[in-house]
Scaffold this motif. Structure first.
Motif, PDB file in Angstrom:
ATOM      1  N   GLY A  71       0.626  -1.170   0.095  1.00 26.46           N
ATOM      2  CA  GLY A  71      -0.134   0.149   0.043  1.00 26.46           C
ATOM      3  C   GLY A  71       0.798   1.271   0.160  1.00 26.46           C
ATOM      4  O   GLY A  71       0.237   2.566  -0.105  1.00 26.46           O
ATOM      5  N   LEU A  72       2.182   1.131   0.198  1.00 25.80           N
ATOM      6  CA  LEU A  72       3.132   2.371   0.149  1.00 25.80           C
ATOM      7  C   LEU A  72       3.209   2.935  -1.110  1.00 25.80           C
ATOM      8  O   LEU A  72       3.666   2.092  -2.214  1.00 25.80           O
ATOM      9  CB  LEU A  72       4.194   1.980   0.734  1.00 25.80           C
ATOM     10  CG  LEU A  72       5.446   3.347   0.785  1.00 25.80           C
ATOM     11  CD1 LEU A  72       4.860   4.402   1.780  1.00 25.80           C
ATOM     12  CD2 LEU A  72       6.687   2.591   1.424  1.00 25.80           C
ATOM     13  N   THR A 109       3.853   9.468   2.271  1.00 28.41           N
ATOM     14  CA  THR A 109       3.033   8.931   3.493  1.00 28.41           C
ATOM     15  C   THR A 109       3.014   9.841   4.896  1.00 28.41           C
ATOM     16  O   THR A 109       3.594  10.934   4.617  1.00 28.41           O
ATOM     17  CB  THR A 109       3.753   7.611   3.566  1.00 28.41           C
ATOM     18  OG1 THR A 109       2.813   6.728   4.684  1.00 28.41           O
ATOM     19  CG2 THR A 109       5.329   7.915   4.376  1.00 28.41           C
ATOM     20  N   GLU A 134       2.060   2.941   6.853  1.00 28.74           N
ATOM     21  CA  GLU A 134       1.878   1.627   6.363  1.00 28.74           C
ATOM     22  C   GLU A 134       2.510   0.260   7.190  1.00 28.74           C
ATOM     23  O   GLU A 134       2.266  -1.092   6.829  1.00 28.74           O
ATOM     24  CB  GLU A 134       2.350   1.563   4.944  1.00 28.74           C
ATOM     25  CG  GLU A 134       1.527   2.124   3.797  1.00 28.74           C
ATOM     26  CD  GLU A 134       1.729   3.714   4.011  1.00 28.74           C
ATOM     27  OE1 GLU A 134       0.744   4.476   3.385  1.00 28.74           O
ATOM     28  OE2 GLU A 134       2.757   4.209   4.529  1.00 28.74           O
TER      29      GLU A 134
END
Length: 204
Positions: A71-72, A109, A134
């Motif tokens: 998901g990063l 992020t 994450e």
């Protein structure tokens, strides 16, 4: 008269032999306390050297894996692109500050400093830099806030994965994965996670 001279001569000879024997014993007495103290001191010095070497070896390898959490997302237009060089201005570990790094990853992020107690026991680790969104268990779309209690899914340090942590700070930014040479040991560090954009500066 002759008997007296003979006795005197024998006494002189015996005295000489006795003194010679005493002098010889002084040179190599295995039970001598001075020798024992010297050897003990030498052993202590050797043990201290071994201990220092062992500590250095334990701190030598800070490399990680090139794998990143699911998901990063890669940064679309990072200040420092993958393959470029930058100077690290951070002291997460010894030999890092001032090192010239090669960027091996750039991601957008939320990054956190956290305080956690290692699963292996020991004292709490305060203000650890950095854990990204994450790397936190059950992380949703919304960032965590300072004071939130979370569970870490990161292996930056021994006893970190699965540890309960408290969020100290939170910041939306670009984080980088970097390769660099330790300025103290000369060892190559690969895929160090993470360095924030504010901890990097251009190579002059």
């Amino acid at each position: 008269m002759e008997k007296r001279q003979l006795i005197i001569g024998l006494l002189a000879l015996l005295t000489t032999m006795f003194l010679g024997a005493c002098g010889g014993n002084e040179q190599s007495d295995p039970n001598d306390d001075t020798n024992t103290e010297t050897k003990s001191h030498e052993n202590m010095e050797m043990n201290e050297e071994d201990s220092n070497t062992h500590s250095s070896q334990e701190e030598m390898n800070h490399s990680g894996s090139s794998d990143v959490p699911e998901g990063l997302e890669e940064a679309e237009s990072p200040t420092y692109t993958v393959g470029s060089q930058a100077i690290i201005n951070a002291e997460h570990m010894s030999g890092m500050n001032g090192a010239e790094a090669t960027i091996s990853g750039a991601f957008d992020t939320t990054v956190y400093t956290v305080t956690y107690t290692p699963t292996t026991g020991g004292e709490p680790v305060e203000d650890h830099k950095w854990v990204i969104h994450e790397e936190i268990e059950n992380a949703g779309d919304e960032p965590f806030q300072p004071g939130d209690e979370v569970v870490l899914n990161a292996e930056h340090m021994e006893g970190m994965d699965g540890a309960t942590a408290v969020i100290d700070t939170a910041e939306q930014t670009t984080v980088y994965m970097v390769d660099y040479t330790d300025t103290e040991t000369g060892e190559k560090v690969m895929y160090h996670k993470w360095v924030t954009e504010s901890e990097l500066s251009p190579v002059e």
